[in-house]
Design a protein around this motif. Structure first.
Motif, PDB file in Angstrom:
ATOM      1  N   ASP A   1       0.761  -1.185   0.052  1.00  0.00           N
ATOM      2  CA  ASP A   1       0.016  -0.173   0.172  1.00  0.00           C
ATOM      3  C   ASP A   1       0.764   1.189  -0.109  1.00  0.00           C
ATOM      4  OD1 ASP A   1      -2.597  -1.385   2.210  1.00  0.00           O
ATOM      5  OD2 ASP A   1      -2.478  -1.079  -0.106  1.00  0.00           O
ATOM      6  N   GLU A   2       1.959   1.162   0.270  1.00  0.00           N
ATOM      7  CA  GLU A   2       2.897   2.305   0.454  1.00  0.00           C
ATOM      8  C   GLU A   2       2.926   3.125  -0.815  1.00  0.00           C
ATOM      9  OE1 GLU A   2       3.988  -0.538   1.330  1.00  0.00           O
ATOM     10  OE2 GLU A   2       4.351  -0.324   3.458  1.00  0.00           O
ATOM     11  N   LEU A   3       2.700   2.615  -1.995  1.00  0.00           N
ATOM     12  CA  LEU A   3       2.650   3.279  -3.445  1.00  0.00           C
ATOM     13  C   LEU A   3       1.242   4.276  -3.316  1.00  0.00           C
ATOM     14  CD1 LEU A   3       3.886   3.835  -6.084  1.00  0.00           C
ATOM     15  CD2 LEU A   3       2.508   1.906  -6.848  1.00  0.00           C
ATOM     16  N   GLN A   4       0.339   3.543  -2.452  1.00  0.00           N
ATOM     17  CA  GLN A   4      -0.808   4.629  -2.635  1.00  0.00           C
ATOM     18  C   GLN A   4      -0.689   6.163  -1.939  1.00  0.00           C
ATOM     19  OE1 GLN A   4      -3.361   3.675  -4.103  1.00  0.00           O
ATOM     20  NE2 GLN A   4      -2.938   1.464  -4.106  1.00  0.00           N
ATOM     21  N   GLY A   5       0.272   6.011  -1.101  1.00  0.00           N
ATOM     22  CA  GLY A   5       0.815   7.501  -0.614  1.00  0.00           C
ATOM     23  C   GLY A   5       1.004   8.454  -1.439  1.00  0.00           C
ATOM     24  N   ILE A   6       1.393   8.029  -2.852  1.00  0.00           N
ATOM     25  CA  ILE A   6       1.784   9.101  -3.504  1.00  0.00           C
ATOM     26  C   ILE A   6       0.587   9.438  -4.760  1.00  0.00           C
ATOM     27  CG2 ILE A   6       4.399   8.947  -3.394  1.00  0.00           C
ATOM     28  CD1 ILE A   6       4.494   7.407  -5.825  1.00  0.00           C
ATOM     29  N   LYS A   7      -0.412   8.767  -4.478  1.00  0.00           N
ATOM     30  CA  LYS A   7      -1.513   8.835  -5.621  1.00  0.00           C
ATOM     31  C   LYS A   7      -2.424  10.014  -5.104  1.00  0.00           C
ATOM     32  CE  LYS A   7      -1.668   4.149  -7.608  1.00  0.00           C
ATOM     33  NZ  LYS A   7      -2.378   3.214  -7.665  1.00  0.00           N
ATOM     34  N   ARG A   8      -2.731  10.780  -5.908  1.00  0.00           N
ATOM     35  CA  ARG A   8      -3.704  11.988  -5.370  1.00  0.00           C
ATOM     36  C   ARG A   8      -5.102  11.620  -5.514  1.00  0.00           C
ATOM     37  NH1 ARG A   8      -1.343  17.016  -5.244  1.00  0.00           N
ATOM     38  NH2 ARG A   8       0.911  17.237  -5.646  1.00  0.00           N
ATOM     39  N   GLY A   9      -5.446  10.697  -5.142  1.00  0.00           N
ATOM     40  CA  GLY A   9      -6.967  10.441  -5.192  1.00  0.00           C
ATOM     41  C   GLY A   9      -7.426  10.584  -3.878  1.00  0.00           C
ATOM     42  N   LEU A  10      -7.503   9.064  -3.092  1.00  0.00           N
ATOM     43  CA  LEU A  10      -7.646   8.871  -1.617  1.00  0.00           C
ATOM     44  C   LEU A  10      -6.805   9.939  -0.755  1.00  0.00           C
ATOM     45  CD1 LEU A  10      -9.583   7.334  -0.379  1.00  0.00           C
ATOM     46  CD2 LEU A  10      -8.181   5.623   0.112  1.00  0.00           C
ATOM     47  N   MET A  11      -5.548   9.682  -0.953  1.00  0.00           N
ATOM     48  CA  MET A  11      -4.577  10.565   0.101  1.00  0.00           C
ATOM     49  C   MET A  11      -4.700  11.883   0.062  1.00  0.00           C
ATOM     50  SD  MET A  11      -3.298   7.708   1.537  1.00  0.00           S
ATOM     51  CE  MET A  11      -1.751   8.489   2.313  1.00  0.00           C
ATOM     52  N   GLU A  12      -5.060  12.410  -1.045  1.00  0.00           N
ATOM     53  CA  GLU A  12      -5.350  13.960  -1.223  1.00  0.00           C
ATOM     54  C   GLU A  12      -6.414  14.483  -0.238  1.00  0.00           C
ATOM     55  OE1 GLU A  12      -4.553  16.907  -4.794  1.00  0.00           O
ATOM     56  OE2 GLU A  12      -6.064  15.326  -5.061  1.00  0.00           O
ATOM     57  N   LEU A  13      -7.384  13.603  -0.154  1.00  0.00           N
ATOM     58  CA  LEU A  13      -8.564  13.899   0.797  1.00  0.00           C
ATOM     59  C   LEU A  13      -8.399  13.617   2.068  1.00  0.00           C
ATOM     60  CD1 LEU A  13     -11.505  12.528  -1.539  1.00  0.00           C
ATOM     61  CD2 LEU A  13     -10.786  14.980  -1.240  1.00  0.00           C
ATOM     62  N   ALA A  14      -7.349  12.788   2.483  1.00  0.00           N
ATOM     63  CA  ALA A  14      -7.194  12.427   3.771  1.00  0.00           C
ATOM     64  C   ALA A  14      -7.078  13.575   4.708  1.00  0.00           C
ATOM     65  CB  ALA A  14      -6.086  11.379   4.038  1.00  0.00           C
ATOM     66  N   ASP A  15      -7.593  13.233   5.940  1.00  0.00           N
ATOM     67  CA  ASP A  15      -7.206  14.052   7.129  1.00  0.00           C
ATOM     68  C   ASP A  15      -6.414  13.724   7.987  1.00  0.00           C
ATOM     69  OD1 ASP A  15      -8.827  16.593   6.148  1.00  0.00           O
ATOM     70  OD2 ASP A  15     -10.583  15.414   6.647  1.00  0.00           O
ATOM     71  N   LEU A  16      -6.356  12.225   8.097  1.00  0.00           N
ATOM     72  CA  LEU A  16      -5.550  11.483   8.877  1.00  0.00           C
ATOM     73  C   LEU A  16      -5.251  10.313   8.118  1.00  0.00           C
ATOM     74  CD1 LEU A  16      -4.233  10.884  11.709  1.00  0.00           C
ATOM     75  CD2 LEU A  16      -6.412  10.213  12.636  1.00  0.00           C
ATOM     76  N   VAL A  17      -3.977   9.589   8.452  1.00  0.00           N
ATOM     77  CA  VAL A  17      -3.882   8.144   7.834  1.00  0.00           C
ATOM     78  C   VAL A  17      -3.480   7.447   9.109  1.00  0.00           C
ATOM     79  CG1 VAL A  17      -2.384   6.983   6.756  1.00  0.00           C
ATOM     80  CG2 VAL A  17      -2.941   8.953   5.692  1.00  0.00           C
ATOM     81  N   ALA A  18      -4.124   6.427   9.353  1.00  0.00           N
ATOM     82  CA  ALA A  18      -4.041   5.478  10.442  1.00  0.00           C
ATOM     83  C   ALA A  18      -3.390   4.182   9.726  1.00  0.00           C
ATOM     84  CB  ALA A  18      -5.121   5.062  11.255  1.00  0.00           C
ATOM     85  N   VAL A  19      -2.047   3.655  10.195  1.00  0.00           N
ATOM     86  CA  VAL A  19      -1.381   2.468   9.799  1.00  0.00           C
ATOM     87  C   VAL A  19      -1.946   1.422  10.858  1.00  0.00           C
ATOM     88  CG1 VAL A  19       0.678   1.443   9.151  1.00  0.00           C
ATOM     89  CG2 VAL A  19       0.335   3.597   8.419  1.00  0.00           C
ATOM     90  N   ASN A  20      -2.996   0.549  10.552  1.00  0.00           N
ATOM     91  CA  ASN A  20      -3.330  -0.155  11.630  1.00  0.00           C
ATOM     92  C   ASN A  20      -2.558  -1.504  11.654  1.00  0.00           C
ATOM     93  OD1 ASN A  20      -5.256  -1.328  13.400  1.00  0.00           O
ATOM     94  ND2 ASN A  20      -6.690  -1.896  12.054  1.00  0.00           N
ATOM     95  N   LYS A  21      -2.794  -2.411  12.587  1.00  0.00           N
ATOM     96  CA  LYS A  21      -1.909  -3.928  12.560  1.00  0.00           C
ATOM     97  C   LYS A  21      -0.729  -3.492  12.885  1.00  0.00           C
ATOM     98  CE  LYS A  21      -5.622  -6.396  10.142  1.00  0.00           C
ATOM     99  NZ  LYS A  21      -5.704  -7.174   8.963  1.00  0.00           N
ATOM    100  N   ALA A  22      -0.306  -2.421  13.642  1.00  0.00           N
ATOM    101  CA  ALA A  22       0.931  -2.219  14.077  1.00  0.00           C
ATOM    102  C   ALA A  22       1.515  -3.008  15.467  1.00  0.00           C
ATOM    103  CB  ALA A  22       1.437  -0.758  14.200  1.00  0.00           C
ATOM    104  N   ASP A  23       1.409  -4.354  15.057  1.00  0.00           N
ATOM    105  CA  ASP A  23       1.699  -5.289  16.469  1.00  0.00           C
ATOM    106  C   ASP A  23       2.351  -6.453  16.077  1.00  0.00           C
ATOM    107  OD1 ASP A  23      -0.478  -6.930  15.361  1.00  0.00           O
ATOM    108  OD2 ASP A  23      -1.908  -5.516  16.076  1.00  0.00           O
TER     109      ASP A  23
END
Length: 325
Positions: free
Chosen positions: A178-200
């Motif tokens: 999913d790291e590639l999604q971080g540079i796509k201007r669709g979903l990420m451009e609208l995000a107010d917060l990104v939560a990386v879940n399952k960090a366990d």
């Protein structure tokens, strides 16, 4: 069905069963249900607008439901009343939906200060259902001061919810490409917060690396002097770690919008957007519900199917039946 006045009284009286029945009325495809639903909604509108509206999206398997339950339980524990509107995909083949979101939020579903409503997406696009906005307003009128909207979660197209909420949370997981999604201007451009879940467990370190990648990507999208640069937070909904760090970001974002007057502007813009949604929905109803148009449509579909008419000609015929051409 109840009389419109009974729906209004029940919802304002915080009767959850009446709220559920009204959302069912909103979702009804019956022509004779549209007018009473509109009458109830019109009466409820003066009692809406007081909640914090949060849209939550993420691909299947990112743990959205587990995260929403953990967040919801934390909020009800702090005295909030939380409504969750969960959108379930509708099969294009059978037309059915599983609507199993409550089974993934059992503890929250039992909470007296929470209300969970799964709804089928139907033919609506963008990850929400056709009447999600109206259901949200009904929940606000029923006294829920936090409304969480969980989208279907199919990917970059899950953006319609951003046009009806104050805060847009994108849930991702480490190690899923999913790291590639971080540079796509669709979903990420609208995000107010990104939560990386399952960090366990073994994913804790990859989650921190993913957070660093997303932060760098978001800096490319949002200028340094922007009023709000979306934070990136690692969390584990399963272990309830880092979930308490999400809500302060929602409140900080809201305070920033209120200081600049952007919250009121945003909501007014959303009302305009809603108006056009209603116009488009009415056009769709006219297309499929008027007998004379339906008769023409059936004849044209048959002609296209047997090859005696092409789709361009068929579209012109339908539009003429509607009086547009």
């Amino acid at each position: 069905r109840l009389a419109p006045a009974d729906y209004v009284a029940g919802i304002l009286g915080r009767e959850r069963s009446i709220l559920s029945r009204f959302i069912t009325l909103l979702e009804s495809r019956r022509l004779d249900d549209r007018l009473p639903a509109r009458q109830v909604l019109t009466a409820l509108l003066p009692h809406t607008g007081r909640s914090i509206r949060v849209g939550i999206t993420g691909a299947p398997g990112t743990g959205k439901s587990t995260l929403i339950e953990a967040l919801g339980l934390m909020l009800t524990g702090r005295g909030h009343r939380v409504a969750v509107l969960a959108i379930d995909p509708t099969s294009r083949i059978s037309g059915g939906s599983i609507l199993g979101d409550k089974t993934r939020m059992i503890a929250l579903a039992r909470d007296a200060n929470a209300f969970i409503r799964p709804s089928p997406s139907g033919k609506a696009q963008g990850g929400v259902a056709g009447h999600t906005r109206e259901a949200m307003l009904a929940c606000e009128a029923a006294g829920f001061d936090v409304v969480l909207i969980e989208t279907i979660g199919a990917g970059q197209a899950e953006t319609a919810v951003a046009a009806m909420v104050d805060f847009f949370l994108v849930v991702l997981i480490p190690g899923a490409g999913d790291e590639l999604q971080g540079i796509k201007r669709g979903l990420m451009e609208l995000a107010d917060l990104v939560a990386v879940n399952k960090a366990d467990g073994d994913s804790a370190r990859p989650a921190e690396r993913a957070c660093a990648l997303y932060r760098n990507a978001l800096r490319l999208i949002h200028p340094v002097d922007a009023p709000w640069v979306p934070p990136v937070v690692a969390c584990s909904a399963l272990e309830n770690k880092g979930v308490d760090a999400l809500w302060p970001q929602v409140l900080a974002h809201r305070a920033a919008l209120e200081r600049t007057g952007q919250l009121a502007l945003k909501r007014r813009g959303q009302m305009v957007h809603w108006m056009w949604e209603l116009v488009n929905a009415s056009i769709q109803h006219a297309l499929y519900d008027r007998p004379e148009v339906r008769a023409v449509s059936c004849r044209i579909e048959a002609a296209i199917h047997d090859g005696s008419m092409n789709p361009l000609e068929g579209a012109d015929c339908v539009l003429r039946a509607l009086g547009i051409r």
